[in-house]
Design a protein around this motif. Sequence first.
Motif, short mmCIF file in Angstrom:
data_model
loop_
_atom_site.label_atom_id
_atom_site.label_comp_id
_atom_site.label_asym_id
_atom_site.label_seq_id
_atom_site.Cartn_x
_atom_site.Cartn_y
_atom_site.Cartn_z
N TYR A 84 -6.75 -8.55 -4.19
CA TYR A 84 -7.02 -8.07 -2.83
C TYR A 84 -8.51 -7.85 -2.61
O TYR A 84 -9.05 -8.24 -1.57
CB TYR A 84 -6.23 -6.78 -2.59
CG TYR A 84 -6.48 -6.18 -1.22
CD1 TYR A 84 -5.83 -6.68 -0.10
CD2 TYR A 84 -7.36 -5.11 -1.06
CE1 TYR A 84 -6.05 -6.14 1.16
CE2 TYR A 84 -7.58 -4.57 0.19
CZ TYR A 84 -6.94 -5.07 1.31
OH TYR A 84 -7.17 -4.54 2.54
N SER A 210 -0.10 -6.44 1.81
CA SER A 210 -0.31 -7.76 2.42
C SER A 210 0.95 -8.60 2.52
O SER A 210 0.88 -9.78 2.82
CB SER A 210 -1.37 -8.54 1.62
OG SER A 210 -0.98 -8.64 0.26
N ALA A 214 4.04 -5.33 5.47
CA ALA A 214 2.69 -4.76 5.35
C ALA A 214 2.47 -3.59 6.31
O ALA A 214 2.79 -3.67 7.50
CB ALA A 214 1.65 -5.85 5.61
N GLY A 220 -0.19 1.73 2.05
CA GLY A 220 0.38 1.16 0.84
C GLY A 220 0.03 1.99 -0.38
O GLY A 220 0.89 2.31 -1.21
#
Length: 455
Positions: A84, A210, A214, A220
């Motif tokens: 990420y 993602s 999401a 998250g």
Amino acid sequence: MNPAAMASTGSLEDHTTTNSVQLDQLDSAKSLPKEKPDVEADVSQSLDHIPDGGMQAWCATIGGAFISFCTFGYASSFGVFQDYYVLAGTSTSSNISWIGSLQLCLIFLVGFPAGRLFDAGYFHSELLFGSILYLFCLFMLSLADPTKYYQLLLAQGIGMGVGGGFMLVPALSLQGHYWKKRRSMALGLVVTGSGCGGIIFPIMLNRLISGADAVGFAWGVRASGFLSFGLLVIAQLLMRTRVPGAKERAEQPKPDILGSLTDPSFVFTVFGVFLVYWGLFMPYFYLQLWLNLHGLSSTLAFYTIAILNAASVPGRIIPNVLADYFGTLNVVIPVSLTMGVLVFVMFGVTNTAAVIIFSILYGFFSGGYIALVPSVFAVLASRPEELGIQMGLGYCFTSLAMLTGSPIDGALLGHGTILHWPKPIVFSAVVMILGSGVTCIGRHFLVEKKGTKWT
């Protein structure tokens, strides 16, 4: 004078003299230094009989597994963050890998003071401190800007690493107070928690950051924080020590650190573990990136780290059960050698079937090795009272391998559009094979020291 009066006076004088002597003796006794209690008796007597089972022993193991789930399990899921952060343009792959490797390093580097505090009777205090610091930094990570490198390094690399260190090594050391004949099995079950965390956290983070469900980076990470909070609270309630706390026990002797550092069995064994750890985490950090850059299925890449960690769960149990029967070093040496050979196989991991087979095999053997290392350090301890400091010392040195291994892989890999995959693959494979050879030397000295080949 009346004879009766004279007798009475003599008796009174004798009584007065006796009282004076007794008072003098009492004063003399007070002035003498008090005899010191046996400084080891209160601890050693508590550990004379290790139960090898029972409700409290299993509670300690379950609580340790929850701590391992939240700390080592989260750190071993860093491949999700690596992918990420690279795609978000935070920094180069080498710089980003420093965040994950620093977190892993500090979890075990802090094990040295944490192990010493554990032996001194501060188990619950350091567990509470570590939990608060770890959760605070995890929620601060959810507030960090993913493009600001220093924020990620402070919260995820340093804060969560230090907080995890004050929990994990004491949780591992506690197992030695409850298990002896089946100690490797218990330690394997504790470290299995990290394997379960390595399954759940990557799936959770990938989907929430993602994936199809999401909600963004902040929520998250926050969701993983709430899960960690609940498990750490349960762990605090489950775990108890079998020795008096620091306030209830006599002053303990200082550990013989110099003796350990000059013991050939300790030096060679720990150096062997250092070399293996130097290359062990390369697939965990870079396999997902490898799949994305080689045009393989994005869905497969999504679950790669979870597959690695899922395969590590039986790997963290089966080799440890075998170690209780055949000896810890007798099992850990072939396991580390197999890992080195498997990393060479990465050159052929270019299709879906190969990726799945590699992930399962490497996950199994790497999980087995990670779970066996606490037993390796426990074997080096001469007595149960030294388990904390022995594990702390061992992990203190090997943590430097966790700190530098992945950044070295990232530097060898390079950045930009041209990546040199053979360099990190060969480096990781060679150092792990070399580490298994050095561990053989450590085993030789340990057999001479203990007089048994079942080590």
